[in-house]
Structure formats: structure tokens, C-alpha cells
Design a protein around this motif. Structure first.
Motif, PDB file in Angstrom:
ATOM      1  N   GLU A 138      -5.607  47.453 -17.122  1.00  0.00           N
ATOM      2  CA  GLU A 138      -6.459  46.297 -17.437  1.00  0.00           C
ATOM      3  C   GLU A 138      -7.500  46.005 -16.359  1.00  0.00           C
ATOM      4  O   GLU A 138      -8.593  45.552 -16.650  1.00  0.00           O
ATOM      5  N   GLY A 139      -7.162  46.291 -15.101  1.00  0.00           N
ATOM      6  CA  GLY A 139      -8.067  45.983 -14.004  1.00  0.00           C
ATOM      7  C   GLY A 139      -8.951  47.147 -13.569  1.00  0.00           C
ATOM      8  O   GLY A 139      -9.578  47.101 -12.513  1.00  0.00           O
ATOM      9  N   THR A 140      -9.024  48.182 -14.378  1.00  0.00           N
ATOM     10  CA  THR A 140      -9.819  49.358 -14.032  1.00  0.00           C
ATOM     11  C   THR A 140     -11.304  49.037 -14.046  1.00  0.00           C
ATOM     12  O   THR A 140     -11.790  48.354 -14.940  1.00  0.00           O
ATOM     13  N   ARG A 141     -12.023  49.538 -13.042  1.00  0.00           N
ATOM     14  CA  ARG A 141     -13.477  49.331 -12.975  1.00  0.00           C
ATOM     15  C   ARG A 141     -14.166  49.961 -14.183  1.00  0.00           C
ATOM     16  O   ARG A 141     -13.736  50.989 -14.706  1.00  0.00           O
ATOM     17  N   VAL A 142     -15.256  49.348 -14.609  1.00  0.00           N
ATOM     18  CA  VAL A 142     -15.970  49.760 -15.815  1.00  0.00           C
ATOM     19  C   VAL A 142     -16.428  51.214 -15.744  1.00  0.00           C
ATOM     20  O   VAL A 142     -16.263  51.978 -16.708  1.00  0.00           O
ATOM     21  N   MET A 143     -16.991  51.633 -14.641  1.00  0.00           N
ATOM     22  CA  MET A 143     -17.489  53.007 -14.536  1.00  0.00           C
ATOM     23  C   MET A 143     -16.345  54.025 -14.605  1.00  0.00           C
ATOM     24  O   MET A 143     -16.510  55.117 -15.143  1.00  0.00           O
ATOM     25  N   ARG A 144     -15.200  53.666 -14.074  1.00  0.00           N
ATOM     26  CA  ARG A 144     -14.038  54.558 -14.141  1.00  0.00           C
ATOM     27  C   ARG A 144     -13.579  54.674 -15.601  1.00  0.00           C
ATOM     28  O   ARG A 144     -13.265  55.757 -16.080  1.00  0.00           O
ATOM     29  N   LYS A 145     -13.564  53.551 -16.312  1.00  0.00           N
ATOM     30  CA  LYS A 145     -13.195  53.564 -17.734  1.00  0.00           C
ATOM     31  C   LYS A 145     -14.151  54.441 -18.531  1.00  0.00           C
ATOM     32  O   LYS A 145     -13.747  55.160 -19.446  1.00  0.00           O
ATOM     33  N   ALA A 146     -15.432  54.378 -18.192  1.00  0.00           N
ATOM     34  CA  ALA A 146     -16.451  55.115 -18.936  1.00  0.00           C
ATOM     35  C   ALA A 146     -16.258  56.630 -18.827  1.00  0.00           C
ATOM     36  O   ALA A 146     -16.635  57.366 -19.735  1.00  0.00           O
ATOM     37  N   ARG A 147     -15.651  57.087 -17.765  1.00  0.00           N
ATOM     38  CA  ARG A 147     -15.470  58.529 -17.554  1.00  0.00           C
ATOM     39  C   ARG A 147     -14.260  59.092 -18.308  1.00  0.00           C
ATOM     40  O   ARG A 147     -14.116  60.299 -18.431  1.00  0.00           O
ATOM     41  N   VAL A 148     -13.422  58.216 -18.819  1.00  0.00           N
ATOM     42  CA  VAL A 148     -12.182  58.680 -19.452  1.00  0.00           C
ATOM     43  C   VAL A 148     -12.453  59.625 -20.620  1.00  0.00           C
ATOM     44  O   VAL A 148     -11.779  60.649 -20.767  1.00  0.00           O
ATOM     45  N   SER A 149     -13.438  59.319 -21.432  1.00  0.00           N
ATOM     46  CA  SER A 149     -13.689  60.162 -22.606  1.00  0.00           C
ATOM     47  C   SER A 149     -14.030  61.593 -22.203  1.00  0.00           C
ATOM     48  O   SER A 149     -13.678  62.541 -22.897  1.00  0.00           O
ATOM     49  N   ILE A 150     -14.683  61.759 -21.079  1.00  0.00           N
ATOM     50  CA  ILE A 150     -15.036  63.088 -20.584  1.00  0.00           C
ATOM     51  C   ILE A 150     -13.837  63.736 -19.889  1.00  0.00           C
ATOM     52  O   ILE A 150     -13.476  64.873 -20.173  1.00  0.00           O
ATOM     53  N   GLU A 151     -13.223  62.996 -18.991  1.00  0.00           N
ATOM     54  CA  GLU A 151     -12.167  63.565 -18.148  1.00  0.00           C
ATOM     55  C   GLU A 151     -10.863  63.799 -18.886  1.00  0.00           C
ATOM     56  O   GLU A 151     -10.135  64.734 -18.572  1.00  0.00           O
ATOM     57  N   SER A 152     -10.546  62.959 -19.866  1.00  0.00           N
ATOM     58  CA  SER A 152      -9.256  63.116 -20.538  1.00  0.00           C
ATOM     59  C   SER A 152      -9.162  64.460 -21.264  1.00  0.00           C
ATOM     60  O   SER A 152      -8.086  65.046 -21.342  1.00  0.00           O
TER      61      SER A 152
END
Length: 146
Positions: free
Chosen positions: A88-102
Motif C-alpha cells: 500500500e505504501g509503495t512509491r508511484v514510480m515503483r508501482k508503474a514499473r511492475v507491469s514491465i518487471e513482473s
């Protein structure tokens, strides 16, 4: 993204997959608050509940867990799941990379029946995961009872 080719990750993955090893989960996290280097941040033999306790609410993390369940009184099945944790507390830019990195993480942790995106531990209920694994397996030897 770097770090996924680390020998520690490969060894932990092999341990979770092995029938001869007690290890039944691993967790991959970012090495630092900034940057994209991933590293093995934990392993254990306490199953999904232990892995859930190791999740960090301020991070994106990738888990791999071995789930064993009974088909009937005589047999059990072993399946594997990838968990994509977005605290829940993850920074926005880190969240945005999930689709690529996952996708890259799933390629490295390649033998899995399901991938579970989660941002709350309640989404990682073992009974629900077993139900999903049964459906993903195609054959339901439990008469549709989950």
C-alpha cells in the motif's frame, strides 16, 4: 532490470521446487530504495503464512511459493504460484514499473500455475489460492468443493 540472474535466486528457486528441500517460498525485493536491482530477500519453510509475514507494505516484491493440497485421502498435488506484491505504501514510480518487471520475474520463476497480484495480505488466503490452483490444473478431484 538487473539482479534476477543472481545465483542466490536460482538456488532458492531450485530449493522451492525440490521435493527433497524444506524450503517452500522465496521473496525477491529491490536492493535499494532507488534503482532497479532486485535481490533475494528471504526464503523459508513456513509456507504462505510465513511468506506473507515477510512482505513489506512499502515495497514491490515478488514471491514464489510451493502449495501442497490433497486431491483425496490418498494423494496430494504440488503447485507453484508467483505473488506480485505491491504494498500500500509503495512509491508511484515503483508501482508503474511492475507491469514491465513482473514479466521478467515470471520468466525467471517460470514454473508456476498461477500469478497472484496482491496489495493486501487478505488477497493471499491459502484456501482461495488452492481453489485457484485446482481450477488452473484442469482436473478437480474434489467434486467442485474447492
Amino acid at each position: 532490470m538487473s539482479g534476477l540472474d543472481a545465483p542466490e535466486i536460482a538456488a532458492a528457486y531450485d530449493a522451492v521446487r525440490s521435493d527433497k528441500d524444506e524450503t517452500n517460498w522465496l521473496l525477491i525485493s529491490y536492493a535499494a530504495a532507488s534503482g532497479n536491482k532486485l535481490e533475494l530477500s528471504g526464503t523459508g519453510s513456513g509456507g504462505l503464512e510465513e511468506m506473507k509475514a515477510a512482505l513489506d507494505d512499502s515495497q514491490v516484491q515478488y514471491g514464489y511459493v510451493r502449495v501442497e493440497y490433497a486431491n483425496d485421502k490418498e494423494s496430494t498435488r504440488v503447485k507453484f504460484a508467483v505473488v506480485v506484491w505491491i504494498g500500500e505504501g509503495t512509491r508511484v514510480m515503483r508501482k508503474a514499473r511492475v507491469s514491465i518487471e513482473s514479466g521478467e520475474v515470471k520468466r525467471v520463476l517460470s514454473h508456476h500455475s498461477i500469478a497472484i497480484p496482491a496489495n493486501d495480505r487478505s488477497e493471499l488466503d491459502e484456501k482461495d489460492i488452492v481453489t485457484r490452483l485446482r481450477k488452473a490444473g484442469g482436473a478437480d478431484y474434489n467434486g467442485g468443493r474447492g
